[in-house]
Design a protein around this motif. Structure first.
Motif, PDB file in Angstrom:
ATOM      1  N   LEU A   8       0.866  -1.183   0.000  1.00 62.35           N
ATOM      2  CA  LEU A   8       0.000   0.000   0.000  1.00 62.35           C
ATOM      3  C   LEU A   8       0.900   1.230   0.000  1.00 62.35           C
ATOM      4  CD1 LEU A   8      -2.872   1.223   0.307  1.00 62.35           C
ATOM      5  CD2 LEU A   8      -2.557   1.064   2.768  1.00 62.35           C
ATOM      6  N   VAL A   9       0.771   2.018  -1.072  1.00 64.66           N
ATOM      7  CA  VAL A   9       1.640   3.187  -1.177  1.00 64.66           C
ATOM      8  C   VAL A   9       0.797   4.448  -0.961  1.00 64.66           C
ATOM      9  CG1 VAL A   9       3.253   4.447  -2.661  1.00 64.66           C
ATOM     10  CG2 VAL A   9       3.075   1.947  -2.837  1.00 64.66           C
ATOM     11  N   ILE A  10       1.134   5.199   0.072  1.00 63.42           N
ATOM     12  CA  ILE A  10       0.415   6.457   0.359  1.00 63.42           C
ATOM     13  C   ILE A  10       1.444   7.575   0.291  1.00 63.42           C
ATOM     14  CG2 ILE A  10      -0.923   7.728   2.080  1.00 63.42           C
ATOM     15  CD1 ILE A  10      -1.785   4.993   3.201  1.00 63.42           C
ATOM     16  N   GLU A  11       1.097   8.614  -0.436  1.00 64.19           N
ATOM     17  CA  GLU A  11       2.047   9.707  -0.643  1.00 64.19           C
ATOM     18  C   GLU A  11       2.605  10.212   0.687  1.00 64.19           C
ATOM     19  OE1 GLU A  11       0.273  12.277  -3.755  1.00 64.19           O
ATOM     20  OE2 GLU A  11       1.765  13.710  -3.001  1.00 64.19           O
ATOM     21  N   GLY A  12       3.903  10.394   0.744  1.00 60.68           N
ATOM     22  CA  GLY A  12       4.528  10.967   1.932  1.00 60.68           C
ATOM     23  C   GLY A  12       4.795   9.952   3.028  1.00 60.68           C
ATOM     24  N   ARG A  13       4.481   8.673   2.793  1.00 62.69           N
ATOM     25  CA  ARG A  13       4.709   7.653   3.831  1.00 62.69           C
ATOM     26  C   ARG A  13       5.525   6.509   3.240  1.00 62.69           C
ATOM     27  NH1 ARG A  13      -0.043   6.265   7.677  1.00 62.69           N
ATOM     28  NH2 ARG A  13      -1.286   8.162   7.790  1.00 62.69           N
ATOM     29  N   ASP A  14       6.119   5.728   4.128  1.00 59.55           N
ATOM     30  CA  ASP A  14       6.780   4.507   3.654  1.00 59.55           C
ATOM     31  C   ASP A  14       5.715   3.532   3.191  1.00 59.55           C
ATOM     32  OD1 ASP A  14       9.222   5.482   4.325  1.00 59.55           O
ATOM     33  OD2 ASP A  14       9.231   4.567   6.345  1.00 59.55           O
ATOM     34  N   PRO A  15       5.985   2.734   2.130  1.00 60.17           N
ATOM     35  CA  PRO A  15       4.994   1.726   1.696  1.00 60.17           C
ATOM     36  C   PRO A  15       4.693   0.733   2.822  1.00 60.17           C
ATOM     37  CG  PRO A  15       6.857   1.855   0.165  1.00 60.17           C
ATOM     38  CD  PRO A  15       7.204   2.712   1.335  1.00 60.17           C
ATOM     39  N   ILE A  16       3.461   0.272   2.864  1.00 57.56           N
ATOM     40  CA  ILE A  16       3.056  -0.697   3.897  1.00 57.56           C
ATOM     41  C   ILE A  16       2.868  -2.048   3.220  1.00 57.56           C
ATOM     42  CG2 ILE A  16       1.321  -1.259   5.643  1.00 57.56           C
ATOM     43  CD1 ILE A  16       0.570   1.778   5.600  1.00 57.56           C
ATOM     44  N   GLU A  17       3.550  -3.063   3.727  1.00 50.93           N
ATOM     45  CA  GLU A  17       3.422  -4.424   3.176  1.00 50.93           C
ATOM     46  C   GLU A  17       2.263  -5.139   3.866  1.00 50.93           C
ATOM     47  OE1 GLU A  17       5.918  -6.717   1.530  1.00 50.93           O
ATOM     48  OE2 GLU A  17       7.241  -5.101   0.854  1.00 50.93           O
ATOM     49  N   LEU A  18       1.372  -5.709   3.075  1.00 56.01           N
ATOM     50  CA  LEU A  18       0.217  -6.414   3.647  1.00 56.01           C
ATOM     51  C   LEU A  18       0.214  -7.846   3.117  1.00 56.01           C
ATOM     52  CD1 LEU A  18      -2.381  -3.571   2.972  1.00 56.01           C
ATOM     53  CD2 LEU A  18      -1.370  -4.136   5.187  1.00 56.01           C
ATOM     54  N   PRO A  19       0.159  -8.847   4.004  1.00 54.22           N
ATOM     55  CA  PRO A  19       0.151 -10.232   3.528  1.00 54.22           C
ATOM     56  C   PRO A  19      -1.138 -10.563   2.773  1.00 54.22           C
ATOM     57  CG  PRO A  19       0.333 -10.116   5.936  1.00 54.22           C
ATOM     58  CD  PRO A  19       0.073  -8.732   5.467  1.00 54.22           C
ATOM     59  N   ILE A  20      -1.027 -11.472   1.809  1.00 50.84           N
ATOM     60  CA  ILE A  20      -2.208 -11.945   1.071  1.00 50.84           C
ATOM     61  C   ILE A  20      -2.366 -13.433   1.360  1.00 50.84           C
ATOM     62  CG2 ILE A  20      -3.199 -12.311  -1.221  1.00 50.84           C
ATOM     63  CD1 ILE A  20      -1.695  -9.905  -2.215  1.00 50.84           C
ATOM     64  N   TYR A  21      -3.587 -13.834   1.706  1.00 52.92           N
ATOM     65  CA  TYR A  21      -3.863 -15.248   1.991  1.00 52.92           C
ATOM     66  C   TYR A  21      -4.769 -15.833   0.920  1.00 52.92           C
ATOM     67  CZ  TYR A  21      -2.632 -13.500   6.657  1.00 52.92           C
ATOM     68  OH  TYR A  21      -2.021 -12.879   7.715  1.00 52.92           O
ATOM     69  N   SER A  22      -4.559 -17.120   0.643  1.00 53.47           N
ATOM     70  CA  SER A  22      -5.454 -17.829  -0.282  1.00 53.47           C
ATOM     71  C   SER A  22      -6.245 -18.851   0.507  1.00 53.47           C
ATOM     72  CB  SER A  22      -4.643 -18.564  -1.348  1.00 53.47           C
ATOM     73  OG  SER A  22      -3.887 -17.643  -2.079  1.00 53.47           O
ATOM     74  N   GLY A  23      -7.540 -18.953   0.193  1.00 52.18           N
ATOM     75  CA  GLY A  23      -8.343 -20.017   0.791  1.00 52.18           C
ATOM     76  C   GLY A  23      -8.237 -21.264  -0.068  1.00 52.18           C
ATOM     77  N   THR A  24      -9.023 -22.293   0.261  1.00 55.02           N
ATOM     78  CA  THR A  24      -9.023 -23.485  -0.580  1.00 55.02           C
ATOM     79  C   THR A  24      -9.794 -23.216  -1.873  1.00 55.02           C
ATOM     80  OG1 THR A  24     -10.867 -24.240   0.787  1.00 55.02           O
ATOM     81  CG2 THR A  24      -8.737 -25.262   1.202  1.00 55.02           C
ATOM     82  N   LEU A  25     -10.741 -22.290  -1.805  1.00 55.62           N
ATOM     83  CA  LEU A  25     -11.501 -21.849  -2.980  1.00 55.62           C
ATOM     84  C   LEU A  25     -11.736 -20.351  -2.822  1.00 55.62           C
ATOM     85  CD1 LEU A  25     -14.377 -24.516  -3.060  1.00 55.62           C
ATOM     86  CD2 LEU A  25     -12.613 -24.265  -4.812  1.00 55.62           C
ATOM     87  N   GLY A  26     -11.990 -19.679  -3.928  1.00 56.13           N
ATOM     88  CA  GLY A  26     -12.437 -18.284  -3.827  1.00 56.13           C
ATOM     89  C   GLY A  26     -11.309 -17.269  -3.875  1.00 56.13           C
ATOM     90  N   GLN A  27     -11.734 -16.022  -3.682  1.00 59.01           N
ATOM     91  CA  GLN A  27     -10.798 -14.907  -3.800  1.00 59.01           C
ATOM     92  C   GLN A  27      -9.721 -14.933  -2.726  1.00 59.01           C
ATOM     93  OE1 GLN A  27     -14.140 -14.412  -4.197  1.00 59.01           O
ATOM     94  NE2 GLN A  27     -14.530 -12.523  -5.328  1.00 59.01           N
ATOM     95  N   ASP A  28      -8.548 -14.377  -3.080  1.00 61.95           N
ATOM     96  CA  ASP A  28      -7.523 -14.127  -2.063  1.00 61.95           C
ATOM     97  C   ASP A  28      -7.984 -12.976  -1.171  1.00 61.95           C
ATOM     98  OD1 ASP A  28      -6.013 -16.042  -3.270  1.00 61.95           O
ATOM     99  OD2 ASP A  28      -4.578 -14.667  -4.202  1.00 61.95           O
ATOM    100  N   VAL A  29      -7.430 -12.927   0.040  1.00 61.44           N
ATOM    101  CA  VAL A  29      -7.768 -11.790   0.907  1.00 61.44           C
ATOM    102  C   VAL A  29      -6.486 -11.073   1.335  1.00 61.44           C
ATOM    103  CG1 VAL A  29      -9.856 -12.930   1.800  1.00 61.44           C
ATOM    104  CG2 VAL A  29      -7.734 -13.112   3.093  1.00 61.44           C
ATOM    105  N   VAL A  30      -6.589  -9.775   1.432  1.00 60.11           N
ATOM    106  CA  VAL A  30      -5.458  -8.966   1.890  1.00 60.11           C
ATOM    107  C   VAL A  30      -5.637  -8.747   3.389  1.00 60.11           C
ATOM    108  CG1 VAL A  30      -4.259  -6.765   1.616  1.00 60.11           C
ATOM    109  CG2 VAL A  30      -5.444  -7.788  -0.346  1.00 60.11           C
ATOM    110  N   ASP A  31      -4.630  -9.076   4.160  1.00 57.48           N
ATOM    111  CA  ASP A  31      -4.706  -8.919   5.621  1.00 57.48           C
ATOM    112  C   ASP A  31      -4.374  -7.473   5.990  1.00 57.48           C
ATOM    113  OD1 ASP A  31      -4.343  -8.873   8.327  1.00 57.48           O
ATOM    114  OD2 ASP A  31      -3.217 -10.746   8.434  1.00 57.48           O
ATOM    115  N   VAL A  32      -5.411  -6.746   6.389  1.00 57.80           N
ATOM    116  CA  VAL A  32      -5.222  -5.304   6.656  1.00 57.80           C
ATOM    117  C   VAL A  32      -5.086  -5.014   8.152  1.00 57.80           C
ATOM    118  CG1 VAL A  32      -6.439  -4.559   4.567  1.00 57.80           C
ATOM    119  CG2 VAL A  32      -7.735  -4.890   6.664  1.00 57.80           C
TER     120      VAL A  32
END
Ligand code: CMC
Length: 425
Positions: A8-32
């Protein structure tokens, strides 16, 4: 758990790394979850893009119109399993073998009576109360009657509460109907099937013999199966949220019933039939379609559209087939409401407004026609949805309580006054 990250890149801040998880089916989710440490919240009214929990119970692919309970497609369950199989599956993760089924059925069918004092509790309601108003009250009141199953940290208490709720919901539902009719409450009959016993408690009277029609009992069972669970919908999320504070299971299910009541959720089945009755004649359909498309008119075609399904609701297909079975069994060949419903469905499925917005018939579209044919009044429809949904609510509550969880506590985008001083007189 993850090998992917989002940045996540926000102007004026260091980028924030967010883990992404996959389920057994369906969309990935971003851990916020780490965003709060960076002084940020996510904003997602209606939780359209938010996964509130991890779950192993139910999966929906809304684009393909797929609904799986513990991996099994809903149409296969409706065809090959009965409702108690599905309850067992939702609660314990696997279909029961013969012994497990026998034991489970025995337990469920031997907890069907409610405390005798509950009869007096009903007397406090006006006769013309909406049955859902009574259900919210009496299901919550179970926590005042069963103190021996309220300790949520105790496995045995949780188990007993789960069984009691599945057993007693049809009894309470039938009692609300009998109360509104001024007829005596009918005690359950434990020798009948789950659906058959419900029909008995609804329609028998002490004055004459009532024989349960096996075709209708099976249809009732199928309808309960079709409503058994639907992952993190409004009422299930309500049950989880109430449960996350440590509230007892009866109170949590009462909260779920309240959330189900609204016409955008379980209340839609009652609203569909009211709408079909209001349309009254095939000649009036066009006018209602026009109203549904008019942005300045709040009217919506009830029984159409879904937050997740952007395809035909797989439950609606089975419901339509069940509707045909019930009407056939009852010799209703020319039901005018069914005719209006089928015509409405055809027009809506071809109309560009509904096609472009992917608004298909949902589970509530045909269920009301079946209920009406069975002689169940419109205001009882959502109560039947609640009976069917109970194992789903409990399975989610149990899954949450048995794992690690925190109290549910969303944040907000505050748009009110900034701090100001109290006016001096
Ligand atoms: N009739 C006419 N227009 C509709 C309908 C409808 N039934 N449903 C959605 N739309 C339109 C809506 O106006 C919006 O248009 P636009 O993008 O131009 O503003 C667009 O479709 C998306 O609708 P939404 O309200 O943003 O979608 P949602 O995901 O928030 O709502 C819903 C889903 C089920 C509440 C909604 O489709 C609805 O109100 N349907 C009728 C009530 C109903 O049948 N509910 C039962 C749902 S299934 C059983 C259950 O889960 O309880």
């Amino acid at each position: 758990m993850t090998d992917k990250t989002a940045k996540l890149v926000i102007e004026g801040r260091d980028p924030i790394e967010l883990p992404i998880y996959s389920g057994t089916l369906g969309q990935d989710v971003v851990d916020v979850r780490s965003l709060t440490a960076h002084g940020l919240f996510t904003y997602d009214p209606g939780f359209v893009s938010t996964a509130s929990c991890e779950s192993e119970i139910t999966y929906i692919d809304g684009d393909k119109g797929v609904l799986l309970h513990r991996g099994y497609p809903i149409d296969q369950l409706a065809e090959n399993a009965d409702y108690l199989d599905v309850c067992y599956l939702l609660l314990y993760g696997e279909l029961p073998d013969n012994t497990q089924k026998g034991e489970f059925k025995n337990i469920i069918m031997h907890h069907t009576m409610v405390h005798e004092q509950m009869h007096e509790f009903f007397q406090g309601f006006r006769r013309d109360s909406h049955p859902m108003a009574i259900m919210v009250g009496v299901v919550g009141a179970l926590s005042a009657f069963y103190h021996d199953s309220l300790d949520i940290s105790n496995d045995h208490h949780r188990e007993v509460a789960a069984h009691r709720l599945i057993s007693k919901m049809p009894t309470l539902a039938a009692m609300t109907y009998k109360y509104s009719m001024g007829q005596p409450f009918m005690y359950p009959r434990n020798d009948l099937s789950y659906g058959g016993n419900f029909l008995h408690m609804m329609f028998s009277t002490p004055a004459e013999e009532y024989t349960v029609n096996p075709v209708l009992a099976r249809a009732m069972d199928k309808i309960f199966t079709l409503h058994a669970d639907h992952e993190q919908n409004a009422s299930t999320s309500t049950v989880r949220l109430a449960g996350s504070s440590g509230a007892n299971p009866f109170a949590c299910i009462a909260a779920g019933i309240a959330a189900l009541w609204g016409p955008a959720h379980g209340g839609a089945n009652e609203a569909v039939l009211n709408m079909l009755e209001e349309i009254g004649d095939e000649a009036n359909i066009e006018e209602y379609i026009k109203r549904a498309k008019d942005k300045d008119d709040p009217f919506r075609l009830m029984g159409f559209g879904h937050r997740v399904y952007k395809n035909y609701d797989p439950r609606a297909k089975v419901m339509k087939a069940t509707c045909d079975e019930v009407l056939g069994e009852l010799g209703i060949n020319n039901d005018p409401l069914l005719k209006i419903a089928m015509r409405l469905e055809k027009i809506a499925l071809e109309d560009p407004y509904f096609v472009e917005k992917k608004l298909y018939p949902n589970v509530d579209f045909y269920s009301g026609i079946i209920f009406k044919a069975l002689g169940i009044p419109n205001d009882m429809f959502t109560v039947l949805f609640a009976v069917g949904r109970t194992p789903g609510w409990i399975a989610h509550w149990k899954e949450m309580i048995s794992g690690s969880y925190r109290i549910g506590r969303p944040r907000q985008l505050y748009k009110g006054h900034t701090q100001r001083d109290f006016p001096k007189s």
